[in-house]
Design a protein around this motif. Structure first.
Motif, short mmCIF file in Angstrom:
data_model
loop_
_atom_site.label_atom_id
_atom_site.label_comp_id
_atom_site.label_asym_id
_atom_site.label_seq_id
_atom_site.Cartn_x
_atom_site.Cartn_y
_atom_site.Cartn_z
N LEU A 44 0.82 -1.21 0.00
CA LEU A 44 0.00 0.00 0.00
C LEU A 44 0.86 1.26 0.00
O LEU A 44 0.55 2.24 -0.68
N ALA A 45 1.95 1.24 0.75
CA ALA A 45 2.86 2.39 0.78
C ALA A 45 3.51 2.59 -0.58
O ALA A 45 3.68 3.74 -1.03
N ILE A 46 3.89 1.51 -1.24
CA ILE A 46 4.49 1.61 -2.58
C ILE A 46 3.49 2.20 -3.56
O ILE A 46 3.82 3.11 -4.34
N LEU A 47 2.26 1.69 -3.55
CA LEU A 47 1.23 2.21 -4.45
C LEU A 47 0.92 3.68 -4.17
O LEU A 47 0.74 4.47 -5.10
N ALA A 48 0.88 4.06 -2.90
CA ALA A 48 0.63 5.46 -2.55
C ALA A 48 1.77 6.35 -3.04
O ALA A 48 1.55 7.47 -3.52
N THR A 49 3.00 5.86 -2.93
CA THR A 49 4.16 6.62 -3.39
C THR A 49 4.12 6.80 -4.90
O THR A 49 4.34 7.91 -5.42
N ILE A 50 3.83 5.72 -5.61
CA ILE A 50 3.74 5.81 -7.08
C ILE A 50 2.63 6.77 -7.49
O ILE A 50 2.81 7.61 -8.39
N GLY A 51 1.48 6.68 -6.83
CA GLY A 51 0.38 7.58 -7.13
C GLY A 51 0.73 9.03 -6.87
O GLY A 51 0.39 9.92 -7.66
N SER A 52 1.44 9.29 -5.78
CA SER A 52 1.85 10.66 -5.47
C SER A 52 2.84 11.19 -6.51
O SER A 52 2.74 12.35 -6.93
N LEU A 53 3.77 10.35 -6.90
CA LEU A 53 4.74 10.77 -7.92
C LEU A 53 4.05 11.07 -9.24
O LEU A 53 4.33 12.09 -9.88
N LEU A 54 3.15 10.18 -9.66
CA LEU A 54 2.45 10.40 -10.93
C LEU A 54 1.57 11.63 -10.88
O LEU A 54 1.44 12.34 -11.88
#
Length: 68
Positions: A44-54
């Protein structure tokens, strides 16, 4: 135990030992505690990070008309 602010008299209880650790009234103060995440929390943290970057990269690319 009730909590209250630190007074000037209370500051006398703070000490730094020869080992560089912080002590309060002779007892070591824990200033670091490790956090262990479960596998799903890591994902979940990885997905949140990717979403924030995008969400930050997309407006930048759109502004410079690099998306077509």
């Amino acid at each position: 135990m009730t909590r209250h602010g630190i007074s000037w008299d209370d500051l006398g209880y703070l000490e730094v030992g020869d080992d560089g650790r912080l002590y309060w009234k002779g007892e070591a103060v824990i200033v670091e505690k490790r956090l262990k995440l479960e596998r799903y929390q890591i994902w979940l943290a990885i997905l949140a990070t990717i979403g924030s970057l995008l969400s930050g990269v997309y407006p930048f690319l759109d502004h410079w008309h690099l998306l077509g």
